[in-house]
Design a protein around this motif. Structure first.
Motif, PDB file in Angstrom:
ATOM      1  N   GLY A   7     -16.745-101.829  48.288  1.00  0.00           N
ATOM      2  CA  GLY A   7     -17.463-100.978  49.224  1.00  0.00           C
ATOM      3  C   GLY A   7     -18.628-101.649  49.918  1.00  0.00           C
ATOM      4  N   LEU A   8     -18.852-102.917  49.665  1.00  0.00           N
ATOM      5  CA  LEU A   8     -19.956-103.645  50.286  1.00  0.00           C
ATOM      6  C   LEU A   8     -19.418-104.665  51.279  1.00  0.00           C
ATOM      7  CD1 LEU A   8     -22.083-104.503  47.128  1.00  0.00           C
ATOM      8  CD2 LEU A   8     -22.619-102.800  48.851  1.00  0.00           C
ATOM      9  N   GLY A   9     -20.066-104.759  52.420  1.00  0.00           N
ATOM     10  CA  GLY A   9     -19.763-105.831  53.353  1.00  0.00           C
ATOM     11  C   GLY A   9     -20.303-107.136  52.796  1.00  0.00           C
ATOM     12  N   LEU A  10     -19.957-108.241  53.420  1.00  0.00           N
ATOM     13  CA  LEU A  10     -20.379-109.547  52.909  1.00  0.00           C
ATOM     14  C   LEU A  10     -21.901-109.711  52.906  1.00  0.00           C
ATOM     15  CD1 LEU A  10     -17.640-111.829  54.486  1.00  0.00           C
ATOM     16  CD2 LEU A  10     -17.763-110.884  52.190  1.00  0.00           C
ATOM     17  N   LEU A  11     -22.574-109.251  53.958  1.00  0.00           N
ATOM     18  CA  LEU A  11     -24.036-109.343  54.001  1.00  0.00           C
ATOM     19  C   LEU A  11     -24.660-108.442  52.935  1.00  0.00           C
ATOM     20  CD1 LEU A  11     -26.653-110.356  55.290  1.00  0.00           C
ATOM     21  CD2 LEU A  11     -26.493-108.425  56.886  1.00  0.00           C
ATOM     22  N   GLN A  12     -24.131-107.235  52.785  1.00  0.00           N
ATOM     23  CA  GLN A  12     -24.663-106.319  51.778  1.00  0.00           C
ATOM     24  C   GLN A  12     -24.483-106.884  50.369  1.00  0.00           C
ATOM     25  OE1 GLN A  12     -22.319-102.939  52.887  1.00  0.00           O
ATOM     26  NE2 GLN A  12     -24.024-101.994  53.993  1.00  0.00           N
ATOM     27  N   LYS A  13     -23.327-107.481  50.116  1.00  0.00           N
ATOM     28  CA  LYS A  13     -23.088-108.078  48.802  1.00  0.00           C
ATOM     29  C   LYS A  13     -24.080-109.208  48.550  1.00  0.00           C
ATOM     30  CE  LYS A  13     -19.693-110.319  45.927  1.00  0.00           C
ATOM     31  NZ  LYS A  13     -18.673-111.303  45.915  1.00  0.00           N
ATOM     32  N   ALA A  14     -24.331-110.017  49.566  1.00  0.00           N
ATOM     33  CA  ALA A  14     -25.288-111.113  49.413  1.00  0.00           C
ATOM     34  C   ALA A  14     -26.687-110.584  49.111  1.00  0.00           C
ATOM     35  CB  ALA A  14     -25.309-111.970  50.677  1.00  0.00           C
ATOM     36  N   VAL A  15     -27.102-109.512  49.781  1.00  0.00           N
ATOM     37  CA  VAL A  15     -28.433-108.942  49.548  1.00  0.00           C
ATOM     38  C   VAL A  15     -28.543-108.415  48.122  1.00  0.00           C
ATOM     39  CG1 VAL A  15     -30.031-107.105  50.224  1.00  0.00           C
ATOM     40  CG2 VAL A  15     -28.854-108.433  51.975  1.00  0.00           C
ATOM     41  N   VAL A  16     -27.513-107.737  47.637  1.00  0.00           N
ATOM     42  CA  VAL A  16     -27.543-107.226  46.260  1.00  0.00           C
ATOM     43  C   VAL A  16     -27.605-108.396  45.279  1.00  0.00           C
ATOM     44  CG1 VAL A  16     -26.273-105.910  44.518  1.00  0.00           C
ATOM     45  CG2 VAL A  16     -26.405-105.064  46.853  1.00  0.00           C
ATOM     46  N   GLN A  17     -26.895-109.488  45.563  1.00  0.00           N
ATOM     47  CA  GLN A  17     -26.968-110.663  44.702  1.00  0.00           C
ATOM     48  C   GLN A  17     -28.357-111.276  44.715  1.00  0.00           C
ATOM     49  OE1 GLN A  17     -23.721-112.934  46.377  1.00  0.00           O
ATOM     50  NE2 GLN A  17     -22.423-112.507  44.607  1.00  0.00           N
ATOM     51  N   LYS A  37     -29.388-113.688  62.595  1.00  0.00           N
ATOM     52  CA  LYS A  37     -29.986-113.930  63.909  1.00  0.00           C
ATOM     53  C   LYS A  37     -30.329-112.633  64.633  1.00  0.00           C
ATOM     54  CE  LYS A  37     -29.012-118.448  63.793  1.00  0.00           C
ATOM     55  NZ  LYS A  37     -28.870-118.662  62.383  1.00  0.00           N
ATOM     56  N   GLY A  38     -30.827-111.658  63.889  1.00  0.00           N
ATOM     57  CA  GLY A  38     -31.210-110.387  64.485  1.00  0.00           C
ATOM     58  C   GLY A  38     -32.260-109.725  63.616  1.00  0.00           C
ATOM     59  N   SER A  39     -32.601-108.518  63.943  1.00  0.00           N
ATOM     60  CA  SER A  39     -33.632-107.836  63.162  1.00  0.00           C
ATOM     61  C   SER A  39     -33.051-106.595  62.494  1.00  0.00           C
ATOM     62  CB  SER A  39     -34.801-107.474  64.065  1.00  0.00           C
ATOM     63  OG  SER A  39     -34.355-106.682  65.133  1.00  0.00           O
ATOM     64  N   ARG A  40     -32.062-106.804  61.642  1.00  0.00           N
ATOM     65  CA  ARG A  40     -31.403-105.686  60.973  1.00  0.00           C
ATOM     66  C   ARG A  40     -31.847-105.548  59.530  1.00  0.00           C
ATOM     67  NH1 ARG A  40     -25.133-106.060  61.467  1.00  0.00           N
ATOM     68  NH2 ARG A  40     -25.641-106.284  59.310  1.00  0.00           N
ATOM     69  N   GLY A  41     -32.852-106.280  59.100  1.00  0.00           N
ATOM     70  CA  GLY A  41     -33.247-106.290  57.700  1.00  0.00           C
ATOM     71  C   GLY A  41     -33.559-104.923  57.146  1.00  0.00           C
ATOM     72  N   ASN A  42     -34.343-104.130  57.887  1.00  0.00           N
ATOM     73  CA  ASN A  42     -34.708-102.800  57.407  1.00  0.00           C
ATOM     74  C   ASN A  42     -33.497-101.890  57.282  1.00  0.00           C
ATOM     75  OD1 ASN A  42     -37.447-103.276  57.099  1.00  0.00           O
ATOM     76  ND2 ASN A  42     -37.866-102.790  59.241  1.00  0.00           N
ATOM     77  N   GLN A  43     -32.571-101.986  58.239  1.00  0.00           N
ATOM     78  CA  GLN A  43     -31.366-101.154  58.203  1.00  0.00           C
ATOM     79  C   GLN A  43     -30.528-101.451  56.968  1.00  0.00           C
ATOM     80  OE1 GLN A  43     -29.581-102.227  61.956  1.00  0.00           O
ATOM     81  NE2 GLN A  43     -29.701-100.096  62.634  1.00  0.00           N
ATOM     82  N   VAL A  44     -30.316-102.717  56.691  1.00  0.00           N
ATOM     83  CA  VAL A  44     -29.486-103.121  55.554  1.00  0.00           C
ATOM     84  C   VAL A  44     -30.116-102.653  54.253  1.00  0.00           C
ATOM     85  CG1 VAL A  44     -28.568-105.102  54.292  1.00  0.00           C
ATOM     86  CG2 VAL A  44     -28.491-105.083  56.776  1.00  0.00           C
TER      87      VAL A  44
END
Length: 85
Positions: A7-17, A37-44
Motif C-alpha cells: 500500500g505504499l508508493g516507493l517514496l512513501q516506503k523510503a520515508v518510512v524506512q 526535485k519539488g516541495s512535496r515533503g509536507n504532503q508525504v
C-alpha cells in the motif's frame, strides 16, 4: 519490485524506512524535496501520519507498528498480519 509495496508508493516506503531512527521534520522534508526535485515533503509526511504509518511526536517522526510491518514483511505476510491484527 512492484510500484506499490504493501500500500505504499516507493517514496512513501523510503520515508518510512528513514524513520526507523526518529527523524526531525526539517530533515525529512529536505530529503524528500531533494529526491523528488519539488516541495512535496509536507504532503508525504501528512499522508503517512494520517494513514497510520508514522506518528509525529513534537516534530520528530517515528514509525508505528504498522509502518514497521509494511516495510519489513512481504505483501502476502503483511496481508496475513493485517487480518490477524
Amino acid at each position: 519490485m512492484p510500484r506499490k509495496w504493501n500500500g505504499l508508493g516507493l517514496l512513501q516506503k523510503a520515508v518510512v524506512q528513514w524513520c526507523a531512527v526518529p527523524r526531525g521534520h526539517d530533515y525529512l522534508c529536505d530529503r524528500i524535496n531533494r529526491q523528488r526535485k519539488g516541495s512535496r515533503g509536507n504532503q508525504v509526511l501528512d499522508n503517512l501520519v494520517r494513514r497510520g504509518y508514522l506518528v509525529n511526536m513534537d516534530g520528530v517522526y517515528r514509525q508505528t507498528l504498522l509502518g514497521q510491518k509494511a516495510v519489513k514483511l512481504t505483501p502476502t505476510a503483511f496481508e496475513q498480519w493485517r487480518t490477524l491484527a
